[in-house]
Design an enzyme around this catalytic site. Structure first.
Site, PDB file in Angstrom:
ATOM      1  N   HIS A   1     -38.939  23.530  32.910  1.00  0.00           N
ATOM      2  CA  HIS A   1     -39.295  23.663  34.330  1.00  0.00           C
ATOM      3  C   HIS A   1     -38.089  24.105  35.147  1.00  0.00           C
ATOM      4  O   HIS A   1     -38.182  25.009  35.980  1.00  0.00           O
ATOM      5  CB  HIS A   1     -39.785  22.328  34.895  1.00  0.00           C
ATOM      6  CG  HIS A   1     -41.242  22.086  34.722  1.00  0.00           C
ATOM      7  ND1 HIS A   1     -42.208  22.937  35.206  1.00  0.00           N
ATOM      8  CD2 HIS A   1     -41.910  21.060  34.136  1.00  0.00           C
ATOM      9  CE1 HIS A   1     -43.400  22.449  34.920  1.00  0.00           C
ATOM     10  NE2 HIS A   1     -43.249  21.317  34.258  1.00  0.00           N
TER      11      HIS A   1
ATOM     12  N   HIS B   1     -39.748  20.122  27.837  1.00  0.00           N
ATOM     13  CA  HIS B   1     -40.702  20.495  28.881  1.00  0.00           C
ATOM     14  C   HIS B   1     -40.036  20.457  30.259  1.00  0.00           C
ATOM     15  O   HIS B   1     -40.126  21.422  31.028  1.00  0.00           O
ATOM     16  CB  HIS B   1     -41.887  19.526  28.819  1.00  0.00           C
ATOM     17  CG  HIS B   1     -42.973  19.806  29.793  1.00  0.00           C
ATOM     18  ND1 HIS B   1     -44.203  20.277  29.407  1.00  0.00           N
ATOM     19  CD2 HIS B   1     -43.035  19.670  31.146  1.00  0.00           C
ATOM     20  CE1 HIS B   1     -44.971  20.424  30.479  1.00  0.00           C
ATOM     21  NE2 HIS B   1     -44.279  20.049  31.547  1.00  0.00           N
ATOM     22  N   GLU B   2     -39.361  19.352  30.573  1.00  0.00           N
ATOM     23  CA  GLU B   2     -38.763  19.203  31.909  1.00  0.00           C
ATOM     24  C   GLU B   2     -37.583  20.148  32.112  1.00  0.00           C
ATOM     25  O   GLU B   2     -37.433  20.733  33.191  1.00  0.00           O
ATOM     26  CB  GLU B   2     -38.354  17.749  32.158  1.00  0.00           C
ATOM     27  CG  GLU B   2     -39.499  16.756  32.098  1.00  0.00           C
ATOM     28  CD  GLU B   2     -40.702  17.117  32.958  1.00  0.00           C
ATOM     29  OE1 GLU B   2     -40.531  17.736  34.033  1.00  0.00           O
ATOM     30  OE2 GLU B   2     -41.830  16.785  32.552  1.00  0.00           O
TER      31      GLU B   2
END
Length: 197
Positions: A152, A148-149
């Site tokens: 980003h 997820h990070e």
């Protein structure tokens, strides 16, 4: 340092690939990186998040912080920072994600959660806060957070991974909340907690 407003889906900084943080010939990092890392930790902690990428606070640099359970159901937490991460994963399932086991949320999509297909194992390599090489890996929730990070920092939101009815529900939620336009943010500790922590 400070708790910084978190950008909401629709802000262009969330859709732009971040810039790697320069590393000196001696392995040193720019002095301002320490301040950025402190802001990321303070903002993530105030938001009760498990991870936060720099572009979520409007800084287009390749760094994220985390404070995440090791895996679902385990008591231990892992906390750290990864600068200039490179991601590796096991295979990502092509089936419809399980609404009970695969739910994912995001501080840039405040208060919403949708089932998201992710690899069960992930590893990132990069640098720590001192500029030393590190490798961080995990399974389950921790692997989900790493993906997820890093996503980003590549200019993606977890909404981009949604399929079928979950993708349609997310589009409705973005529209219903008035998101999808530049300039929206929320500030942990000042604005109501969208996840009800």
């Amino acid at each position: 340092m400070a708790v910084v407003p978190i950008r909401i889906v629709g802000d262009p900084v969330l859709r732009t690939e971040t810039t790697p943080i320069p590393v000196g010939d001696d392995g040193s990092l720019p002095a301002e990186v320490a301040d950025l890392i402190r802001d990321l930790y303070e903002t993530m902690d105030a938001a009760n998040g498990v991870g936060l990428a720099a572009n979520q606070i409007g800084v287009s640099q390749r760094v994220f912080v985390y404070d995440c359970p090791d895996s679902r159901g385990r008591a231990g937490r892992r906390r750290g920072v990864v600068i200039n991460p490179v991601l590796e994963t096991s295979d990502i399932p092509e089936t419809m994600p399980d609404p009970d086991d695969d739910e994912e949320g995001c501080l840039s999509v405040p208060g919403e959660q949708f089932p998201t297909g992710r690899a069960d194992w992930a590893r990132v390599t990069g640098l720590d806060a001192d500029g030393s090489p590190i490798t961080v890996e995990g399974t389950g929730l921790f692997a989900r957070m790493l993906q997820h990070e890093t996503g980003h920092l590549d200019g993606f939101l977890y909404l981009d991974r949604l399929i079928g009815r979950h993708a349609r529900a997310a589009k409705r939620a973005v529209k219903h909340n008035g998101w999808g336009v530049p300039g929206l943010s929320w500030t942990p500790g000042e604005d109501p907690d969208p996840f009800g922590h």
